[in-house]
Enzyme design. Structure first.
Site, PDB file in Angstrom:
ATOM      1  N   PHE A 133       0.866  -1.183   0.000  1.00 25.77           N
ATOM      2  CA  PHE A 133       0.000   0.000   0.000  1.00 25.77           C
ATOM      3  C   PHE A 133       0.898   1.228   0.000  1.00 25.77           C
ATOM      4  CE2 PHE A 133      -2.571   3.437   1.593  1.00 25.77           C
ATOM      5  CZ  PHE A 133      -3.766   3.246   0.930  1.00 25.77           C
ATOM      6  N   ASP A 218       9.303   2.487   1.710  1.00 29.19           N
ATOM      7  CA  ASP A 218       8.140   3.252   2.175  1.00 29.19           C
ATOM      8  C   ASP A 218       7.941   2.920   3.651  1.00 29.19           C
ATOM      9  OD1 ASP A 218       5.644   4.187   2.901  1.00 29.19           O
ATOM     10  OD2 ASP A 218       4.706   3.699   0.985  1.00 29.19           O
ATOM     11  N   LYS A 247       2.790  10.217   8.085  1.00 28.08           N
ATOM     12  CA  LYS A 247       2.015   9.847   9.279  1.00 28.08           C
ATOM     13  C   LYS A 247       2.526  10.483  10.576  1.00 28.08           C
ATOM     14  CE  LYS A 247      -0.159   5.531   7.695  1.00 28.08           C
ATOM     15  NZ  LYS A 247      -1.551   5.909   7.553  1.00 28.08           N
TER      16      LYS A 247
END
Ligand SMILES: Cc1ncc(COP(=O)(O)O)c(C=O)c1O
Length: 401
Positions: A133, A218, A247
């Site tokens: 993702f 990532d 985040k």
């Protein structure tokens, strides 16, 4: 006010929300509009790594907003330069591009990859992984190796192929003469909390070096202390060429960052990339406060608390054989692989005052704040045990599990 109905009328219906209106947060706890309190083992999807309203982060953001809230990247601002210095000092030598989200930070990495490929003889294609993702903008979505997210958005971005995660042979098979970069999450988060094998990441590094491919990690979800190291790659001893962060970096404020080794960063020059809000002084000040809290002692405490949570979860796995198949993850990023869908469990946990979520339908994901106390971990484990017993031993017929 019926906020559920107002939301339905006014907001795109793109989220499957849990039926809670949250109005307040402090440390590991949140409160809903009716005053009910919940232990938050979701942390705003791995954003609130320092819990809610951490005083150092609130202080830093408030102080900066009183002095200079926004200036744009047409000018130099000090918090941005300081933050880049901190990130580079604690990851690897290079430069940083600041943006506002994970998807944007991924986009920046993809633009670097395209330039990298162009500069090495037209090798502009990228390999990413099944079940990965990387975000919802079109390019990040194309990198995302899950058909359910990409469905209906064709034409997607060309030149991206998917290999099987933890399978080097599959990477070799997916490679072509046009391959120039590999994008990988050291721990797949949305893919079901699946850590990369050490040999796999080390093997990827070797493959990338041999073929002059760029290796992009990532760490939007698994970075920033989650695993007990500041960056997940540090526990593997494998360094990427490009590191994607977001985040938790802004301590609850929107922020993305793409850290690239100098040669890769140099591929984007003046005018090649930009973001109006990227590296805004308020967010950078908050991020500096976040990184200051995440010192070696703090990170050690994450590893220790992660071990306590994992041990408790493994006991639950043993207590519910056939229901909990395995416990996966690292540090305070843990998942329980269930034998069936876990949506009803999430609802039941919420009713018992514990917030968590399910990914891949059957993986109960636990992402407590890294500031969580041992007592809160034990309280969460008690709630999990109670709810599993209610649902699976069918002791209370009222909860539909
Ligand atoms: C590994 C990973 N990369 C990228 C993203 C996208 O981040 P954002 O939602 O901030 O765009 C996410 C979001 O969950 C993620 O987990």
């Amino acid at each position: 006010m019926n906020w559920f109905q107002r939301e339905k009328d006014l907001i795109f219906q793109t989220y499957r929300r849990q039926p809670l209106v949250l109005v307040k947060g402090r440390g590991s706890w949140v409160w809903d509009e009716k005053g009910a309190r919940y232990l938050d083992f979701f942390s705003g999807l791995a954003v609130n790594n320092l819990g809610h309203c951490h005083p150092a982060v609130v202080r830093a953001a408030a102080a900066q907003s009183r002095v200079l809230g926004h200036a744009s990247n047409v000018y130099y601002t000090v918090p941005q330069i300081r933050l880049a210095g901190e990130l580079v000092a604690r990851s690897f030598p290079g430069r940083v591009f600041f943006s506002n989200s994970g998807a944007e930070a991924v986009e920046c990495a993809l633009k670097i990859a395209r330039r990298w490929g162009a500069s090495t003889g037209g090798r502009t294609d990228v390999i990413s992984f099944q079940n990965s993702f990387h975000g919802r903008t079109l390019a990040a979505l194309t990198l995302t190796g899950q058909e359910k997210y990409r469905k209906g958005f064709d034409p997607l971005v060309p030149g991206i192929r998917y290999a099987a995660f933890n399978d080097l042979e599959s990477v070799r098979r997916a490679a072509t003469k046009k391959t120039g970069a590999v994008f990988v999450e050291p721990i797949q988060g949305e893919g079901g909390v699946v850590p990369a094998d050490g040999d796999f990441l080390a093997g990827l590094r070797v493959l990338c070096d041999r073929n002059r491919w760029l290796l992009v990690f990532d760490e939007v979800q698994c970075g920033l202390g989650r695993t007990g190291r500041l960056f997940a790659f540090q526990s593997y001893g494998v360094r990427p060429d490009v590191l994607v962060l977001a985040k938790a970096l802004g301590g609850g404020l929107p922020m993305g960052a793409t850290v690239a080794a100098r040669a890769a960063a140099a591929l984007l020059g003046a005018g090649d990339h930009a973001s109006t809000f990227g590296g805004n002084p308020v967010v950078c000040s908050a991020a500096l406060a976040v990184l200051k809290v995440m010192d070696p002692k703090f990170l050690k405490s994450v590893a220790r608390k992660g071990a306590i949570l994992r041990e408790g979860l493994e006991k639950l796995r043993d207590a519910f054989p056939g229901r909990i198949l395995s416990v996966r993850g690292a540090g305070l990023m843990l998942g329980l692989q269930l034998s069936g869908p876990g949506g009803a469990l999430v609802d039941a946990l919420r009713e018992e005052g514990l917030l968590a979520n399910c990914t891949q339908d059957t993986v109960l994901r636990l992402l407590p704040p890294l500031t969580v106390s041992e007592a809160e971990i034990r309280a969460a484990l008690r709630t999990l045990g109670k709810v599993f017993a209610i649902c699976w031993n069918n002791r209370l017929q009222t909860i539909p599990c």
